[in-house]
Design a protein around this motif. Structure first.
Motif, PDB file in Angstrom:
ATOM      1  N   ALA A 181       0.841  -1.209   0.000  1.00 36.06           N
ATOM      2  CA  ALA A 181       0.000   0.000   0.000  1.00 36.06           C
ATOM      3  C   ALA A 181       0.873   1.254   0.000  1.00 36.06           C
ATOM      4  O   ALA A 181       2.018   1.247   0.466  1.00 36.06           O
ATOM      5  N   ASP A 230      -5.940  -0.153   4.404  1.00 42.72           N
ATOM      6  CA  ASP A 230      -4.886   0.224   3.459  1.00 42.72           C
ATOM      7  C   ASP A 230      -5.383   0.003   2.035  1.00 42.72           C
ATOM      8  O   ASP A 230      -6.343  -0.739   1.808  1.00 42.72           O
ATOM      9  N   GLY A 248      -3.737  -1.419  -0.408  1.00 46.92           N
ATOM     10  CA  GLY A 248      -2.802  -2.356  -1.025  1.00 46.92           C
ATOM     11  C   GLY A 248      -3.475  -3.415  -1.869  1.00 46.92           C
ATOM     12  O   GLY A 248      -4.627  -3.290  -2.278  1.00 46.92           O
ATOM     13  N   PRO A 275      -9.310  -2.973  -1.283  1.00 49.06           N
ATOM     14  CA  PRO A 275      -8.468  -2.625  -0.131  1.00 49.06           C
ATOM     15  C   PRO A 275      -8.622  -3.633   1.004  1.00 49.06           C
ATOM     16  O   PRO A 275      -9.489  -4.506   0.956  1.00 49.06           O
TER      17      PRO A 275
END
Length: 419
Positions: free
Chosen positions: A352, A372, A374, A409
């Motif tokens: 992230a 996050d 990511g 996410p």
């Protein structure tokens, strides 16, 4: 002043009804496909156990079912104030596929999840959809009164009102007002009924009490093991780090004392070396103390401690804190280290470039959410840092829920009861 108060009350009730309808629609769109998918995959995977394929797939499928159920527990707590504590039996970290499969199948909580899925895709779907329909259906009646009836040249039935012209369309609007009146009372209640139905299926009675005792025994054992491991770590760090440096400082001081008159230049070099070693020993002691209980946590509280932690991360992290006061020191410490571990996982594994942390307290629960942007794919399993976080929270009757679809996410929600 009375008129303003009544107007404010109507607006608040309207927002509550609208929010309940939106949440009901979201639950209806989630419960049916989610429950059908989980139930179908579970039935297929268990059916494949006799030929060996199910031994490999069943633990993963049941883990997915538990993740789905835990996510719904979080929604029930956040949207309905209905708390449904999970009571899953922990599995050995080094369990083979056979032990994992039948360990999960012997867990009563697994079968509660599987009994809940058909109910969720039927009665649960119906209650959630009705909560939304009671607000959405009147909009159709108002649209007919505004001229939508002209699109239907052969007439249109709105409930029991046949709409064939403007007069009957106004009748449909009147019916819509009646439905909207009832929606004001029943939409929030239907959503609450949905969550209570979920609790009735996912919760337990005597089995849950027995499981609760067993979980408490497990978490107490985990807490004792974690404390023993922490003491061994502290002893090892002291022995290999600060203690060794302090011993070296003591030896240097003895050498300096012997060389002070004979070789002052060499004595000055050793003094500088001893000073450097003492500074390094002090730094290591400070790091060790920070790992046991950060001073900023004791002095400034959880919010400032997490903000200080975020400032040291290589990934930009935004921290939002809404804590009206301090909670018990053990709870603060558990929450801090749980958030710290989740942030470390996000930095190390998620890829992230942005992290958000939210801390707030509601209904006697301290809730921490780490999100996050990511790549996703985080799971609670053996060897995962999240498994350690779950054990740490379990000592305090805490709950960990993870939502991490492929591609992100990732959202990790932690709840700990607090006074």
């Amino acid at each position: 002043m009375t008129i303003d108060t009544r107007t404010s009350g109507v607006r608040t009730a309207g927002r509550g009804m609208g929010l309940a309808a939106v949440r009901g629609l979201a639950l209806a769109l989630i419960s049916l496909p989610g429950a059908v998918l989980c139930f179908s995959l579970t039935a297929l995977s268990i059916g494949l156990i006799p030929i060996g394929i199910g031994l490999v797939t069943t633990p993963y499928v049941l883990t997915g079912v538990r993740t789905f159920a835990n996510w719904r527990r979080v929604l029930a707590a956040e949207w309905g104030g209905v708390r449904i504590p999970p009571a899953y039996r922990p599995l050995p970290r080094d369990a083979n596929p056979w032990a994992r499969t039948f360990g999960m199948l012997r867990d009563p909580a697994t079968w509660r999840d599987l009994r809940w899925l058909p109910v969720d895709m039927t009665a649960g779907f119906t209650t959630a959809l009705l909560a939304a329909a009671l607000l959405i259906w009147p909009l159709e009646g108002f649209a007919l009164a505004l001229g939508l009836w002209r699109v239907f040249p052969d007439g249109y039935w709105y409930g029991f009102v046949p709409v064939t012209g403007q007069a009957s369309a106004l009748g449909a609007a009147a019916l819509a007002l009646v439905i909207l009146f009832f929606a004001h009372f029943f939409t929030p209640r239907l959503l609450q009924a949905h969550f209570r139905l979920t609790r009735a299926m996912l919760g337990g009675d005597q089995e849950q009490l027995a499981e609760r005792v067993r979980v408490l025994t497990e978490t107490r054992r985990d807490a004792v093991d974690a404390s023993a491991a922490e003491l061994r770590r502290i002893e090892r760090d002291l022995h290999d780090g600060a203690q060794a440096r302090l011993v070296a400082v003591g030896m240097d001081l003895g050498t300096i004392e012997a060389l002070l008159d004979k070789d002052p230049d060499r004595a000055r070099e050793l003094i500088a070396q001893a000073r450097t070693s003492s500074v390094e020993a002090l730094t290591e002691l400070r790091e060790l103390v920070r790992g046991i209980h950060p001073p900023v946590l004791a002095e400034r509280g959880l919010g400032d401690a997490v903000r200080a932690l975020a400032l040291r991360l290589p990934v930009p992290t935004e921290v939002n804190v809404d804590l009206p006061g301090r909670v018990e020191a053990p709870v603060e410490s558990a929450a801090y280290f749980a958030v710290s571990e989740v942030l470390a996982n996000a930095v190390k594994h998620s890829g992230a470039d942005r992290i958000w942390v939210d801390l707030h307290r509601t209904d006697g629960m301290l809730r921490a959410t780490v999100t996050d942007n990511g790549k996703g794919g985080a799971v609670i399993g053996a060897g995962s840092g999240l498994a350690g976080v779950e054990r740490r929270l379990g000592t305090f009757d805490g709950v960990l829920a993870v939502s991490s679809p492929a591609g992100g996410p990732t959202m990790v929600t932690m709840e700990i009861p607090c006074a």
